[in-house]
Design a protein around this motif. Structure first.
Motif, PDB file in Angstrom:
ATOM      1  N   ALA A  89      -6.272   3.071   9.003  1.00 18.52           N
ATOM      2  CA  ALA A  89      -5.565   4.269   9.457  1.00 18.52           C
ATOM      3  C   ALA A  89      -4.319   4.515   8.607  1.00 18.52           C
ATOM      4  CB  ALA A  89      -5.181   4.122  10.927  1.00 18.52           C
ATOM      5  N   LEU A  90      -3.633   3.446   8.226  1.00 19.27           N
ATOM      6  CA  LEU A  90      -2.441   3.603   7.384  1.00 19.27           C
ATOM      7  C   LEU A  90      -2.807   4.177   6.022  1.00 19.27           C
ATOM      8  CD1 LEU A  90       0.557   3.161   6.736  1.00 19.27           C
ATOM      9  CD2 LEU A  90      -0.029   0.792   6.089  1.00 19.27           C
ATOM     10  N   VAL A  91      -3.882   3.690   5.424  1.00 19.25           N
ATOM     11  CA  VAL A  91      -4.329   4.216   4.126  1.00 19.25           C
ATOM     12  C   VAL A  91      -4.619   5.703   4.242  1.00 19.25           C
ATOM     13  CG1 VAL A  91      -6.180   4.123   2.407  1.00 19.25           C
ATOM     14  CG2 VAL A  91      -5.199   2.003   3.306  1.00 19.25           C
TER      15      VAL A  91
ATOM     16  N   ILE B 149     -10.661   1.211  -2.570  1.00 19.38           N
ATOM     17  CA  ILE B 149     -10.052  -0.021  -3.071  1.00 19.38           C
ATOM     18  C   ILE B 149      -9.065  -0.578  -2.050  1.00 19.38           C
ATOM     19  CG2 ILE B 149      -8.605  -1.011  -4.890  1.00 19.38           C
ATOM     20  CD1 ILE B 149      -9.722   1.182  -6.768  1.00 19.38           C
ATOM     21  N   ALA B 150      -8.203   0.291  -1.523  1.00 24.03           N
ATOM     22  CA  ALA B 150      -7.121  -0.174  -0.653  1.00 24.03           C
ATOM     23  C   ALA B 150      -7.615  -0.696   0.689  1.00 24.03           C
ATOM     24  CB  ALA B 150      -6.122   0.957  -0.423  1.00 24.03           C
ATOM     25  N   THR B 151      -8.789  -0.296   1.136  1.00 20.97           N
ATOM     26  CA  THR B 151      -9.318  -0.783   2.416  1.00 20.97           C
ATOM     27  C   THR B 151     -10.151  -2.044   2.262  1.00 20.97           C
ATOM     28  OG1 THR B 151     -11.162   0.776   2.188  1.00 20.97           O
ATOM     29  CG2 THR B 151      -9.282   1.481   3.521  1.00 20.97           C
TER      30      THR B 151
ATOM     31  N   VAL C  66       0.825  -1.202   0.000  1.00 20.87           N
ATOM     32  CA  VAL C  66       0.000   0.000   0.000  1.00 20.87           C
ATOM     33  C   VAL C  66       0.864   1.259   0.000  1.00 20.87           C
ATOM     34  CG1 VAL C  66      -0.305   0.313   2.513  1.00 20.87           C
ATOM     35  CG2 VAL C  66      -2.157   0.923   0.940  1.00 20.87           C
ATOM     36  N   SER C  67       2.042   1.203   0.607  1.00 18.17           N
ATOM     37  CA  SER C  67       2.943   2.357   0.580  1.00 18.17           C
ATOM     38  C   SER C  67       3.409   2.637  -0.839  1.00 18.17           C
ATOM     39  CB  SER C  67       4.142   2.118   1.504  1.00 18.17           C
ATOM     40  OG  SER C  67       3.734   1.964   2.846  1.00 18.17           O
ATOM     41  N   LEU C  68       3.806   1.584  -1.557  1.00 18.72           N
ATOM     42  CA  LEU C  68       4.262   1.748  -2.935  1.00 18.72           C
ATOM     43  C   LEU C  68       3.114   2.141  -3.852  1.00 18.72           C
ATOM     44  CD1 LEU C  68       6.723  -1.260  -3.125  1.00 18.72           C
ATOM     45  CD2 LEU C  68       7.346   1.147  -3.432  1.00 18.72           C
TER      46      LEU C  68
END
Length: 821
Positions: free
Chosen positions: A229-231, A470-472, A201-203
Motif C-alpha cells: 500500500a505504501l508503494v 521491484i519495490a514490492t 522506498v520513500s527516497l
C-alpha cells in the motif's frame, strides 16, 4: 559516538572520510604527452585507457594473462580480474601506483620476477603511462575485455518461465532470485525492518524523507500488506514522483536549465515536456518516440544536442552526438569509440555510427576516421537490420519517424531490457547488466532481465509498474549490502540491494525538509501541478494597473505603483494562500508583513497569507513595477483563497475594488484600471495558479525541489553533473571536495543555521521531544536510549540555536543519513 571539532562550533559528532577513484572521459581526441623530467618519464594530462593503456598491456601482458591464459593465477582480461589479483595477492592498487605489484615487476631488474619475463622490457614512457593510469584510479572502459567471450546479447524479446515458489514467496522477482541463489549456493538476504523500508522506498520512489508523523503512523500500523500500500501511495503522488525522477532523466537526456549552449541558442531545453511526461506517466515507448521523432519543438532538444561554438572534431558534430545519444540512452550502447574508428572495446563499427548519424543529418555526411575525412559518404541506416531498415532517400522527419518505430519495435528486446536494467540499478544499486551502458555484456541473471522487460510491455510500457514490481519484492525489501572494496564492487552475486549515497538533489531536499529553508521560487521552466479535484476551478481575478493603462495605452517603463485592498476576515483562518504575479515585478505585504516578492512574471508565486491575517480588517498592499526600455504592457494579478476554521472559503481577487497610487507618494489613491490580459499572461496564470491554489488550500503545499533548481556549489560538490554529456550512473564514492563542503561549505552551513533558529523557536516539552523529532525527520526512526541520554540535555529549554545546529550537522554527517540503505 565519535567526537570531532567542527570549525565555528563548540562540538559536533560524526566523521567525514573517503576518496574517489577518478577518471576523465573525453569525447574526441585525448592528447597525452609523456615528457622527461630529471631523467624520469612522467605523463601530462589524463590517461586514455583505450588508446594508451590497452596497447601497452596488449603488447606486453595479455599473452600470459588474458583469455584462457592465467599464469600465476592472474588475469587482466577484464577489470574484475585485474582487481582480483594473483594467487600471491593484489597486483594493482587503484590510486596507488607506488604500492602496486604491477609497477614493481615491470621495473624490476631481477630476472626471476621481472615482467615480461623475456623479450623487450617496457620503455620508461610506457611505465610512466601505467603509473599515471593506476594513480588516477586504473579506469577501465565499461564492458571492455582483451578477449571477449562468445556472448552476444539477444536482440529479440524472450519470455522466461518462472521457477516454482519457495517458502510461499510467490512474487515473480523472488521466485527468479531464489532459484538463482539456490543454484549458486548463496544464502537469502534477511528482510529489513519497517523503518528502514519506509525510508528506503520513500527516497527511491519520490526522493523525499518521510515526515515524522508519517514515520510514527507507519511504524504503529499493523495492517497486513502495508508495504504494498505504501508503494502504491508513493507512486500515486504524481508531482513528487515527477520531481524526483526528473534528476534521473535530466542526466540521461543531458537536459538542464542553464549552462553551455542555452544562452547562444546552441542547445534547447526539453524541461516542460519532460516534466509533463513524468507527471502523467507517459508510456515509455511513446516517450522514446517523441524524443527521437519530436512531434513538436517541446521535445526536440534531445536530438538537437549541443552546437558547440567554433571548430569541433568530427566526433562532436550534432549528427554524431545524435548517434551517440540515441544508442546510449535507449540501447545502453557506447558509440563514442565507433564514432572515431571501429571500436576497440566492442563490435560496433565506424560505418554503423555514421549510419545512425546520417538519419539525423540534413546534409551529405562524410565519414571521418580519427578526425580525418575518408572520402566516403554515410548512408542513413539502422544497426539492427533484422527488424527493418531506414529509407535513406526519405526526408529527415520521415527518417526519424522510421527510427523511432524501429527503436520501439515489439521485437527489439534491447530497448526494453535497457530501461528496466536502468530502473533495477536505481533501486538496487547495481544493474543486472553492469555498468548499465555496457549492454553488450552478459547479465548476471538473464531470466530476471527478460522477465522485467516483458512485464513492462505487458503493462503498456508503464515505468511506474516496473518500479512497483521491484519495490514490492522481498529481494528489494532485504537488508542492504554495504560495498567497501573494489573487488566487492565488481562482484556479481546478489546479496541484497547495495547501499547508495543520496544524490545531490536528494541530499539538498533532505536538508530543506529538516530545516524549512527551501527556496520559494524555482528555475525549471515547468508548470507544477497538483491532483486535487479543485485544481480545475476557474480563476476570477482580472489584471489591473493605474491610469497609464487606460484605453489600451502602454504604461511607461520604470513606473512603480502601489495597489491596496482592505478585506474582512470573518473568523480564525485555517489556511490562506494567494497566487500572485506582476509584469514585471511585485512585493506583497499583508498588515505590514512582507509575504512574497518576485521579479519573474512568467512564474506565478504562491504566497502564504495565513500567518499575517487576523479576524477583522486586513490591509493588502502590493507594490509593482513595469520594466522594459520603453512603454509596454503592465499588469498585476492576485487571486487568493482563505479557508476559515469552520470550512467556509472566501475568494479575494484583483479587480476594480482595488486602488492605486504612485509608489513615490504625493498623490491620492485612485480606482485601478482593469487591463486586457495578454495571451502570455493568461497562459502563465491559467496553467500554474489553479493547481497551486488547490494544493495549498487542502494542505498539500509543496516544497520547491532541488531538481527544479539550477546547480549550485553544494550540488556540484555532491556530484550533480553539468549535463553536457549523458550521465547514466553518478559516482557512489565520497570525494575530498565533498568532505570539505560538508564540513565548511557556506550553503549548507547557512541552511543549518536558519533551520536551527526555526526549530529552537518552537515550543518543545523537553529536550527529548526535540531529539525525537530530529531523528524521526532525518533517519526515520526514534532515537535510541543512548542517543537520547547524550543529546537531550544539550537541547533542554531554553533551546540554544547553536546546539540545535550542531546536532543537525552531526546527524547529517552520519552514514545513516547520507546513505539509502
Amino acid at each position: 559516538m565519535v567526537q570531532m571539532k567542527r570549525p565555528g562550533n563548540d562540538w559536533a559528532a560524526g566523521s567525514v572520510s573517503g576518496g574517489r577513484r577518478g577518471w576523465c572521459g573525453v569525447v574526441g581526441a585525448v592528447w597525452i604527452s609523456v615528457v622527461a623530467a630529471g631523467g624520469a618519464a612522467r605523463v601530462e594530462g589524463a590517461v586514455d585507457f583505450d588508446h594508451q593503456v590497452v596497447p601497452i598491456l596488449k603488447k606486453n601482458c595479455v599473452e600470459c594473462h588474458a583469455g584462457e591464459a592465467k599464469k600465476g593465477g592472474f588475469s587482466l582480461n577484464d577489470r574484475a580480474g585485474l582487481l582480483e589479483g594473483s594467487e600471491n595477492g593484489e597486483v594493482v592498487t587503484p590510486g596507488q601506483a607506488a604500492a602496486s605489484r604491477l609497477i614493481e615487476v615491470v621495473t624490476s631488474s631481477d630476472p626471476d620476477e621481472q615482467m615480461p619475463p623475456k623479450g623487450e622490457r617496457l620503455t620508461p614512457e610506457e611505465v610512466a603511462v601505467l603509473r599515471a593510469w593506476i594513480d588516477e584510479g586504473a579506469a577501465w572502459t565499461d564492458g571492455f575485455a582483451f578477449q571477449r567471450p562468445a556472448y552476444e546479447p539477444p536482440l529479440k524479446p524472450r519470455r522466461p518461465e518462472l521457477p516454482a515458489a519457495v517458502d510461499g514467496r510467490e512474487h515473480p522477482i523472488d521466485r527468479l532470485i531464489d532459484a538463482y541463489q539456490a543454484t549458486h549456493g548463496l544464502s537469502r538476504p534477511q528482510p529489513v525492518d519497517d523503518a528502514t523500508f519506509l525510508r528506503r522506498v520513500s527516497l527511491d520512489l519520490t526522493g523525499l524523507l518521510p515526515a515524522p508523523e508519517a514515520v510514527e503512523a507507519y511504524l504503529a500500523d499493523a495492517t497486513p500488506g502495508k508495504r504494498t500500500a505504501l508503494v502504491e501511495t508513493l507512486l500515486g503522488d504524481d508531482v513528487a514522483y515527477a520531481e524526483h525522477w526528473l534528476t534521473f532523466w535530466n542526466d540521461l537526456l543531458r537536459n538542464d536549465y542553464a549552462g553551455t549552449g542555452y544562452i547562444d541558442g546552441g542547445r534547447r531545453q526539453i524541461s516542460a515536456w519532460l516534466y509533463d511526461a513524468l507527471r502523467t506517466n507517459l508510456p515509455y515507448d511513446r516517450l522514446a518516440r517523441e524524443l527521437i521523432a519530436p512531434p513538436t519543438d517541446e521535445s526536440r532538444g534531445f536530438i538537437g544536442g549541443i552546437k558547440w561554438r567554433g571548430e569541433v572534431s568530427a566526433g562532436q558534430t550534432v549528427e554524431i552526438q545524435f548517434a551517440q545519444s540515441v544508442a546510449q540512452t535507449f540501447l545502453g550502447l557506447n558509440m563514442k569509440c565507433a564514432s572515431c574508428h571501429d571500436s576497440f572495446v566492442d563490435r560496433w563499427k565506424l560505418d554503423e555510427a555514421y549510419g545512425l548519424a546520417a538519419i539525423f543529418s540534413e546534409r551529405d555526411l562524410e565519414i571521418a576516421r580519427c578526425d580525418k575525412g575518408t572520402g566516403r559518404m554515410a548512408q542513413a541506416s539502422w544497426i539492427f537490420p533484422e527488424l527493418g531498415q531506414i529509407d535513406a532517400a526519405a526526408p529527415q522527419p520521415e527518417r526519424l519517424r522510421q527510427l523511432a518505430g524501429l527503436m520501439t519495435h515489439r521485437e527489439n528486446g534491447r530497448f526494453t531490457r535497457t530501461i528496466v536494467n536502468r530502473l533495477w540499478h536505481r533501486l538496487m544499486g547495481r544493474g543486472i547488466v553492469h555498468p548499465v551502458d555496457a549492454m553488450q555484456s552478459e547479465p548476471w541473471h538473464p531470466d530476471l532481465l527478460d522477465y522485467l522487460a516483458e512485464d513492462l510491455v505487458d503493462h503498456g510500457y508503464d515505468l511506474k509498474r516496473t518500479l512497483a514490481l521491484i519495490a514490492t519484492s522481498q529481494a528489494y525489501q532485504s537488508r542492504a549490502q554495504v560495498v567497501t572494496t573494489p573487488a566487492e564492487e565488481a562482484a556479481v552475486r546478489f546479496a541484497g540491494p547495495r547501499a547508495k549515497r543520496l544524490t545531490a538533489e536528494q541530499f539538498v531536499d533532505a536538508i530543506w525538509q529538516l530545516t524549512g529553508t527551501a527556496p520559494k521560487k524555482f528555475d525549471a521552466p515547468v508548470k507544477r501541478g497538483g491532483n486535487h479535484p479543485t485544481a480545475g476551478d476557474p480563476l476570477t481575478a482580472t489584471w489591473i494597473w493605474g491610469d497609464s493603462a487606460r484605453d489600451g495605452a502602454a504604461p511607461p517603463s520604470g513606473e512603480r505603483l502601489v495597489f491596496r485592498r482592505t478585506i474582512e476576515v470573518a473568523g480564525p483562518v485555517a489556511r490562506a494562500f494567494a497566487a500572485v504575479t506582476a509584469d514585471n515585478d511585485f512585493r506583497l505585504r499583508v498588515n505590514g508583513v512582507e509575504v512574497a516578492h518576485s521579479e519573474n512574471w512568467e512564474q506565478v508565486t504562491l504566497a502564504d497569507l495565513g500567518p499575517a491575517l487576523r479576524p477583522g480588517a486586513n490591509e493588502l498592499v502590493l507594490e509593482a513595477g513595469n520594466g522594459g526600455a520603453g512603454p509596454n504592457p503592465a499588469g498585476v494579478f492576485f487571486e487568493a483563497r482563505v479557508r476559515h476554521d469552520d470550512g467556509s472559503v472566501m475568494t479575494v481577487v484583483s479587480d476594480a475594488a482595488w486602488t492605486w497610487e504612485p509608489a513615490a507618494g504625493g498623490a491620492a489613491a485612485r480606482p485601478v484600471t482593469v487591463v486586457p490580459a495578454l495571451e502570455a499572461w493568461t497562459q502563465a496564470v491559467g496553467a500554474q495558479a489553479p493547481p497551486m491554489l488547490a494544493d495549498a488550500l487542502h494542505g498539500q503545499t509543496r516544497m520547491v525541489r532541488a531538481a527544479l533548481m539550477n546547480s549550485d556549489l553544494l550540488m556540484r560538490a555532491l556530484g550533480r553533473p553539468n549535463r553536457e554529456q549523458i550521465v547514466s550512473m553518478r559516482p557512489n564514492d565520497l570525494t575530498t571536495l565533498e568532505a570539505i563542503d560538508l564540513s565548511n561549505g557556506r550553503i549548507l552551513a547557512e541552511a543549518l543555521a536558519r533551520g536551527a533558529a526555526r526549530l529552537a523557536a518552537r515550543p518543545w516539552p523537553d529536550g527529548a521531544a526535540l531529539v525525537r523529532h530530529l531523528y524521526l525527520s532525518a533517519v526515520s526512526r526514534p532515537p535510541t536510549a543512548g542517543e537520547l541520554a547524550v543529546l537531550a540535555p544539550a537541547l533542554k529549554a531554553p533551546v540554544a540555536p547553536q546546539a540545535v545546529e550542531d546536532v543537525l550537522w552531526a546527524l547529517c554527517m552520519t552514514p545513516e543519513f547520507q546513505l539509502v540503505r
